[in-house]
Structures are given as C-alpha cells and as structure tokens.
Design a protein around this motif. Structure first.
Motif, PDB file in Angstrom:
ATOM      1  N   GLU A   1       1.503   9.254  -5.838  1.00  0.00           N
ATOM      2  CA  GLU A   1       1.891  10.629  -5.502  1.00  0.00           C
ATOM      3  C   GLU A   1       2.810  11.210  -6.571  1.00  0.00           C
ATOM      4  OE1 GLU A   1       1.927  14.126  -3.510  1.00  0.00           O
ATOM      5  OE2 GLU A   1       0.866  12.356  -2.760  1.00  0.00           O
TER       6      GLU A   1
ATOM      7  N   GLN B   1      -5.260   5.065  -5.954  1.00  0.00           N
ATOM      8  CA  GLN B   1      -4.807   4.157  -4.907  1.00  0.00           C
ATOM      9  C   GLN B   1      -5.681   2.905  -4.893  1.00  0.00           C
ATOM     10  OE1 GLN B   1      -2.198   4.881  -2.701  1.00  0.00           O
ATOM     11  NE2 GLN B   1      -2.341   2.929  -1.619  1.00  0.00           N
TER      12      GLN B   1
ATOM     13  N   SER C   1       0.826  -1.197   0.000  1.00  0.00           N
ATOM     14  CA  SER C   1       0.000   0.000   0.000  1.00  0.00           C
ATOM     15  C   SER C   1       0.866   1.256   0.000  1.00  0.00           C
ATOM     16  CB  SER C   1      -0.919  -0.001   1.211  1.00  0.00           C
ATOM     17  OG  SER C   1      -1.716   1.162   1.253  1.00  0.00           O
TER      18      SER C   1
ATOM     19  N   ARG D   1      -5.643  11.014  -6.386  1.00  0.00           N
ATOM     20  CA  ARG D   1      -4.769  10.084  -5.660  1.00  0.00           C
ATOM     21  C   ARG D   1      -5.589   8.988  -4.982  1.00  0.00           C
ATOM     22  NH1 ARG D   1      -1.725  14.906  -4.534  1.00  0.00           N
ATOM     23  NH2 ARG D   1      -2.938  15.256  -2.643  1.00  0.00           N
ATOM     24  N   GLN D   2      -6.712   9.370  -4.380  1.00  0.00           N
ATOM     25  CA  GLN D   2      -7.561   8.375  -3.724  1.00  0.00           C
ATOM     26  C   GLN D   2      -8.109   7.373  -4.732  1.00  0.00           C
ATOM     27  OE1 GLN D   2     -10.484  10.820  -1.772  1.00  0.00           O
ATOM     28  NE2 GLN D   2      -9.095  11.460  -0.129  1.00  0.00           N
TER      29      GLN D   2
ATOM     30  N   SER E   1       1.109   4.096  -2.874  1.00  0.00           N
ATOM     31  CA  SER E   1       0.893   5.496  -2.509  1.00  0.00           C
ATOM     32  C   SER E   1       2.009   6.386  -3.041  1.00  0.00           C
ATOM     33  CB  SER E   1       0.795   5.623  -0.987  1.00  0.00           C
ATOM     34  OG  SER E   1       0.573   6.959  -0.612  1.00  0.00           O
TER      35      SER E   1
END
Length: 867
Positions: free
Chosen positions: A661, A688, A653, A684-685, A657
């Motif tokens: 980013e 992810q 994870s 980004r969410q 991330s």
C-alpha cells in the motif's frame, strides 16, 4: 538550348485557359518574355488562368451584373458538408463506417456524373447496392440545391452554357485553350455554346521540343532514383546555369519528403529548386501548432501534443523560454500521464516558464465562456481569438513559407466560416474536427520561386517547358495506373461513356498519351524506374520498353557532381574529468560505458536524456520501482531471517499489504496518478501475491540479518567518484555479506562477465564492498519463476551456484570484476567517447542514434565498399 516559345502573340486581348495552375503561370511568363523580346516596355498582362478558375470568374461576374438573385455557388467544403448531412439522414447511414469518406466519394461521383453527362436516371443504378444508394442521395442533393437556391460546382459548366445560350451571359470575344489531354463532354458542350454565341474558340498547340532524345535507366529503388535525378540536375546546371530543368515523379505526394531532402542535399545553396506538391496544411508546422492549441479546448491532449506545444516556436516567448519550456515537457513526460489537461499544462509551465504559463492561463480564461452550440462563422471568430490569446504564431519573425502558411490558415478560417450557409450549429469539438478535416484536405501552396529546377507530378510536366526533363517512377505496376472506377457509379455506364479510371484499357490509352507528351517535352529526356521496392522486384513500364537502356544518363552526370571536400579528423575523446568532482549517474555510468563509450559520454558528460514516453497504467520501470520500495519497507520491519520464519501467515500477509500500500501510494503521488484508482488496485493485488511468493523463498535460506536496504554510499574506482545504491546487503552468521540486486525482468550471471559486462551493478558492488563477500545474487521476482540467481560460497541460499569456501573461487571472480570496473571507470574519466557499441543489438536500445549517426557511418561504409 532554349525550348522555343509557342506563338502566343494571338493571346493579346484573349482569355487563355489551361488544365493546371502551373501551366497557366508558365504561359503567362512566356507571354511576358515575348513582349520583352519584341522591345516593348509596357504591355497588357495576358489573361491566363486554369479552367476551373475561369468558370468561377464567369459565374461571379454574371451574378454581380445580373442585378437579381442568382443561385449561390457552393465551395467544395460547403458541398462536402451537404453530402454528409444527406448521407447521415439516409437509411444507409447506420451501415457506413466512415460517413465523411462516403460523402467525399459521393461528391466525386456527382462531379463525374455531370462532367461526363451520365444519365442520372439510368436503370443500371438499380443493379448495384452502392450505386442505388448514391442515386437516392443525388436526388435528395438536387432537391436541397433547388429548395435553397444553391449551385453545385459540378453543374457550373452546364449552368454557364445554358445562360450563354439564353443570352444571359455574354461570352468573351476569344477563348484559347492549351494543354488539355482531353476535354470532358460537359466542357466540350460549353465550348460549343460559346462558339454558337459568337466567341472565337481556338486551341494553342504546344509543340514538341525539336531534336529531342530520350533514354531510360533503372536504379536500385525510389530513393536512388530521386538522388540520381538531383545530381543529374546539378550537372546540367553547372554546364549551363541558364538551363531550365524539370523532374517529374509518379506519385510525387508519396515521396515528397524524400525529394525535399535529396534535392536540398544536391542543389543548395548554389541552385534553387521548387517542389509543386505541397504537404497538407495539417503537416505544416505553424498551422499544425494552431490546431494543437485549439485542441486544448476539447479537454485533455496527449502528453506528446502537450510537449509539442511547450517546445513550439509558434507560441509567444518561445525564444526566450526555449530551455525552461523543454524542461517542463520533460517533467510532464516523467510524470507519465498519457493525457494532459490545460490546467496541468499551466501548472507544468508555471514554475519555470512564466510567459508560457501566462499565455496558457489566458487561453484557459478565454475558453471558460465558450460553451454550447454555435454557427461556423461564430466558431471561426472564436478560434481566431483563442489563437491570438495563446500568442500564435509566435513573436519571432516568420520565414516566407511560414507567412504563406499563416495567410492560407486565415483563408481556411474564412472558408470554414462560410459553412454556416449549409451547416447547422455545432459544439466546440465538432467544429474543430470539421476544421481539422478541411485542413487535412487542403494542400499547402509553396511559393512559386521561378527556380531553375522544378519537381512536379507527371500531369504538370508534359509540355515543352524545359531544356532537360527527368521522369521518375515509371515501373510496370503504376504506369499505366491500375483502374479505379468510382464505386457509386454503375461500371457498365462508366465503361460506355469512357469515364476516367474505369478500365485498364482506358488507363492504358491515357498513359500512352501522357507518355508521348513527356517524351517530347524537352530536348533531353531521361526516364527512370526503380528496380526494387522492399523485397519486391520491379520492371520498367511497357510504355518505355522501346527506349534505349543506359546505366547512367551519361558519364557527365558523375563528372559534374563535385562532392564538398571535407577534412576529416578522427577524434574519439572528450576532455578528461576534472579531479575531485562526484560524477552523477551512479552505476549507470559504468553500465553505459560498457555498452558504448559514446553513449556514456553523451548521457553523463553532455547531459542528454531520452524523453520518456507516457504509458497507460504503470510502466515496467515504475512497477519495478514499487517492488523495490515494498521490499525496502518489508525488511525495515522484519530485519532478520528468524523474524520472517516466526511470523504467522496472517501477520505476514498484513505486513506485505501495508508495504505494498505504501509503495503504490508513493509512486502514484510521484507520478500524479491519483485518478488511476482501478490500476492501483490491480497493482496492489499483483504485488501482494508476488511478495508473498518471494517471502516463501526467503524462508528456505539459512540465518541472515538485513544490514542495508537501498543504502547509498560513495565509492572511488579508477579515478572516478560515484554515488551508488545497493538494493540489499545481508550479514551471515560467520560475518560474510551477501549482496543482492532485485530484478523483475530477466537475469543471468553471464551478464557479469568480460571486460564490458552487460549488467555491472553487482560486480561493481562486490568489487568495492569493504566487508568479505560470501555471495552475490540477483533476486528475480516473477510470478511462478521467482528464485535467486548468482554465485556463492556456502551462503545458505537455495539453488545458488555454490563453491567450497576453501577454493576462494568467488574471490577470483571479484578480482576480475574489479579489474574490469577500474578499466571502464578510467576510460570514462579520461573522456573516451568512441562510437563502439558492444554488439549490433546495443544500438537498437539506444536513444541517441541521431547524435552518433552510426547509421550514416554504416551507409557510408557500404557505399565506399560498393565503389
């Protein structure tokens, strides 16, 4: 033949008033011609002008001669501001969605109130909410006028009549009026006052054309009506070059652009034509540019407006920097910012268009001290100075229409400055908004060229002014026009006084009068109507129902129209590519060649590019780019299937991330989207969750190692050298490779098949890959629908179409792909550029329809088939 001149000898020494400017000009020309026919070398010009202009002149002559303070006559713009102020201060204001619109309707109601002598205190006003509100506004309006010594144009007839009766205004010796369908009660009362004061008031009767005939004809639609009228006009001029031709169209302002095109096509350059219905000042390019330049002072402008200014010929230096300024526009669009500040515009121009950058920098400096609230006259000077600093209206020589538009712009600024009489101080944005509304409500007045063909509205065409007249658009829905009573006046009061547009009966009577006038306005009259509008069938107006119907006005219309004889040369090829050069565009060259050879030629040989349209937030293409970038970062660290399976959930994870980013930050820097922090967080969410879901699918595969990720390589195929970039190549334990193409949209292996595949990326990669290929697959990434889609031979990818290794089925596909790719590459290298879209839907996604003109080709084919 000539329409006989009316007996205008009596106009000498008299004033002639008309309902329209056009009729005033025509009567003045008639009078001049009459003098020449009588052998005179010099004569006094006839005093002919529209009724409203005569009223204004009489009032101003009185004011100048009075020697004392007199009420100040307001302009329409000043009156509009006053109505807005009164309505905004009224109790009804909070419930109004459009105060300027309500003010315009209230001003019209006030004009009807006085021109038709309606009693302002009539009890029926209280019966309706809208009319009751208007009654209150009108009372307040009258109080403001009285307190400030102002005079509304609506009350000018009554005021002049009162002054004439009191002996304060000396009437003219003789007043002739011509062309009025009806006089308003207020005008009639003024004429009575003039007669009572000794003025001779007479009507000039405009006779009907002798021996006139009229027919009607139905045509498929409005466009065909105007095109037939244009060709008919040409036929009449070719038969008699001195003939005067009129074309009157119902609702001309709505079809003005169509009329310009079809009459230009039919008449230019042999015959001149004039269209009386000019566009709004905001639609004229040179004045539109002025408003967009001034909009830079209100903050950011849209990317489209910024690009318009960069490409505008009305900013100094445009001709010298045309190419660089267009490139600056393309760069702004590529960055994808929906709103562009003046600083960003300066920055975009600074590197490649120094003159534009200098002008914009000067504009920025000139705007710096422009703060606070000012009066309208001050804003008028500020706006003029800002436009001068920006280099408006440009450094090239202006055409005559552009000169007229610039003159009209200066008149508009003067009219705006006069608003200071009724308007208080305002800020920059409010002042510019007011100026823009005034421009939108002002009609550009094109030059009256005395052309042989005049295109006009119905109200201008009903006098015997022409040898031939075509009347278009008389269908049953709009002639007679539907009633449109004023919403602020009581309906019963409007009906009782016969106010225009109040009832269907009133509209019918007026339409009958105008129709009778139109049918007698020329020796030959053709009346047409459209048979359809979209899917709606139309019928001729009942007012022309008794006219004889004809398929064409007469056969001569077609025989006189001679289309230019063009020599057609079929040539579907450009020059072949020079050997040894690497063609830019990569795999997109093959993709576009498969879709349509002409598109590939235009895009990659001629270098045409579609201007990007900025979007709020990241576009679909940008979101796909970020997914590609994040996956490249991920596999540059993971490298193998075993590393993926051995990584813990927390570690994986965190890795996702970091990759997300970096990918989002990279795209934000490329676009200059530093201020889109909230949108970046959302992206980004989303990514992810999407990539964590995808890595779970990758875990289910057999062992592999990522040996290439977003790697570029050069290939040669079919005589074409290309640089391509493969999204990803995995090596299997047995040495074979899996070629993967990331897709965030729809994907289907059927897109690989045929001689012109829709998605040739993977077939091209596989056909030119140097190692043995074990599978080719789309990696489709979509929340809840992520999966591999492709063909493979025991490649260890779940749910992939699998063939036993012994069959060699994938190699059969690759061999067919290689043949298709080589064929497309040879076509492109040879210069093949036929307009041959693979399917009709191909053209819907093409940005170059104006270049290939495939729509015109289809239209010509349909026309030929019809003939």
């Amino acid at each position: 033949m000539r329409v006989p001149l009316p007996a205008l000898d009596a106009a000498a020494g008299a004033t002639v008033v008309t309902p329209t400017r056009r009729l005033a000009r025509v009567i003045a020309r008639w009078y001049d011609r009459r003098q020449r026919e009588q052998g005179r070398a010099l004569w006094e010009q006839a005093d002919v002008l529209p009724w409203s202009a005569w009223l204004n002149r009489r009032w101003h002559e009185h004011v100048y001669a009075a020697g004392r303070d007199e009420p100040v006559l307001l302009s329409q713009a000043q009156e509009g501001v006053l109505w807005e102020r009164i309505i905004e201060a009224s109790p009804e204001s909070p419930g109004l969605l459009d105060v300027p619109g309500a003010a315009a309707e209230a001003r019209n109601a006030y004009a009807l109130l006085h021109s038709w002598l309606l009693p302002q205190a009539d009890p029926s006003f209280a019966l309706f909410e809208d009319s009751a509100a208007f009654q209150g506004w009108a009372r307040q309006f009258d109080l403001v006028l009285a307190d400030n010594g102002w005079l509304s144009p609506a009350r000018l007839e009554a005021e002049i009549g009162r002054r004439v009766e009191q002996g304060e205004i000396t009437p003219p010796g003789r007043l002739l009026h011509a062309g009025f369908d009806e006089m308003t009660p207020a005008a009639g009362r003024l004429l009575g006052a003039l007669r009572g004061a000794g003025c001779v008031v007479e009507e000039i009767s405009l006779p009907q054309a002798p021996g006139h005939s009229a027919v009607r004809t139905g045509l498929p639609d409005c466009f065909e009506e105007l095109r037939a009228a244009a060709r008919w006009a040409r036929a009449r001029l070719e038969a008699s070059p001195e003939a005067t031709i009129g074309v009157a169209a119902a609702g001309l302002s709505a079809v003005r652009k169509i009329a310009e095109r079809v009459f230009e096509e039919a008449l230019a350059p042999d015959f001149r034509f004039h269209i009386s219905a000019g566009p709004a000042v905001t639609e004229v390019p040179v004045t539109d540019a002025a408003l967009r330049i001034l909009a830079l002072g209100s903050g950011g402008v849209s990317c489209a407006d910024a690009g318009f200014l960069l490409r505008s010929p009305f900013i100094a230096g445009a001709e010298r920097e045309m190419g660089p300024r267009a490139m600056a526009d393309a760069e702004l669009r590529r960055r994808g910012q929906p709103e562009v500040s003046l600083t960003a515009l300066v920055r975009a121009a600074n590197r490649i268009a120094p003159e534009m950058a200098r002008r914009l920098s000067g504009l920025r400096r000139a705007l710096a001290p422009v703060t606070g609230r000012r009066g309208a006259s001050q804003w008028s000077r500020v706006f003029s100075r800002l436009l001068s600093v920006a280099g408006w209206p440009g450094s090239r020589a202006l055409s005559n229409p552009e000169h007229r538009a610039v003159d009209q712009w200066h008149d508009l600024l003067s009219e705006f400055a006069a608003l200071e009489t009724v308007a208080g101080p305002m800020g920059y944005s409010a002042a510019l908004s007011r100026l823009r509304r005034m421009a939108a409500g002002s009609q550009f007045a094109p030059a009256d060229t005395q052309a042989r063909v005049e295109v006009m509205g119905l109200q201008d065409a009903g006098w015997p002014l022409f040898d031939h007249l075509w009347v278009a658009g008389l269908e049953d829905r709009n002639w007679p026009a539907p009633p449109r009573p004023n919403p602020f006046l009581p309906p019963s009061l409007q009906r009782a006084r016969g106010v225009p547009h109040c009832t269907a009966e009133r509209e019918l009577a007026y339409a009958r009068l105008v129709t009778r006038r139109l049918l007698g306005a020329a020796a030959e009259v053709v009346v047409s109507y459209p048979k359809r509008e979209g899917d709606t069938g139309l019928r001729p107006s009942p007012l022309i129902g008794e006219l004889p119907e004809t398929a064409q006005p007469e056969p001569a219309m077609a025989s006189h129209w001679v289309s230019p004889q063009l020599e057609q040369i079929e040539d579907h090829s450009g020059p072949p590519l020079a050997g040894g050069a690497v063609q830019s565009g990569g795999v997109a060259v093959i993709e576009k060649q498969a879709a349509c050879p002409f598109r590939a030629f235009v895009e990659f040989r001629l270098g045409a590019r579609e201007l990007e349209e900025p979007e709020v937030g990241f576009s679909l293409q940008e979101r796909g780019t970020m997914v590609h970038s994040a996956l490249e970062i991920l596999w540059s660290e993971l490298k193998t299937h075993s590393a993926l399976t051995e990584a813990g959930a927390g570690e994986l994870s965190a890795l996702v991330s970091r990759a997300v980013e970096q990918a989002v930050a990279r795209q934000a820097r490329r676009r200059g989207a530093g201020g889109m922090l909230f949108l970046q967080t959302l992206e980004r969410q989303r990514m992810q969750r999407l990539l964590e879901e995808w890595l779970e699918i990758e875990r289910g595969r057999g062992p592999f190692e990522v040996v290439a990720s977003e790697r570029r390589r050069r290939i040669s195929i079919g005589g074409l050298d290309l640089d391509i970039r493969v999204d990803r190549v995995d090596a299997l334990p047995d040495g074979r490779h899996v070629i993967i193409d990331y897709k965030t949209g729809q994907a289907d292996t059927g897109q690989w098949e045929g001689e012109r595949p829709d998605a040739p990326q993977l077939p091209l990669y596989a056909a030119t890959h140097t190692a043995e290929v074990g599978a080719v697959a789309f990696a489709r990434l979509a929340r809840g629908e992520s999966r591999f889609i492709g063909l493979g031979e025991a490649a260890g990818i779940p749910k992939l179409t699998d063939y036993p290794a012994s069959t060699g089925t994938l190699n059969i596909h690759i061999k067919a792909w290689r043949a298709a790719m080589e064929g497309l590459a040879r076509e492109f290298a040879a210069g093949a550029a036929a307009v041959a879209p693979k399917r009709p839907g191909t053209c819907e996604r093409c940005p170059f329809p104006a270049v290939c003109r495939i729509g015109d080709l289809h239209a010509e084919g349909e026309e030929d088939a019809g003939e």
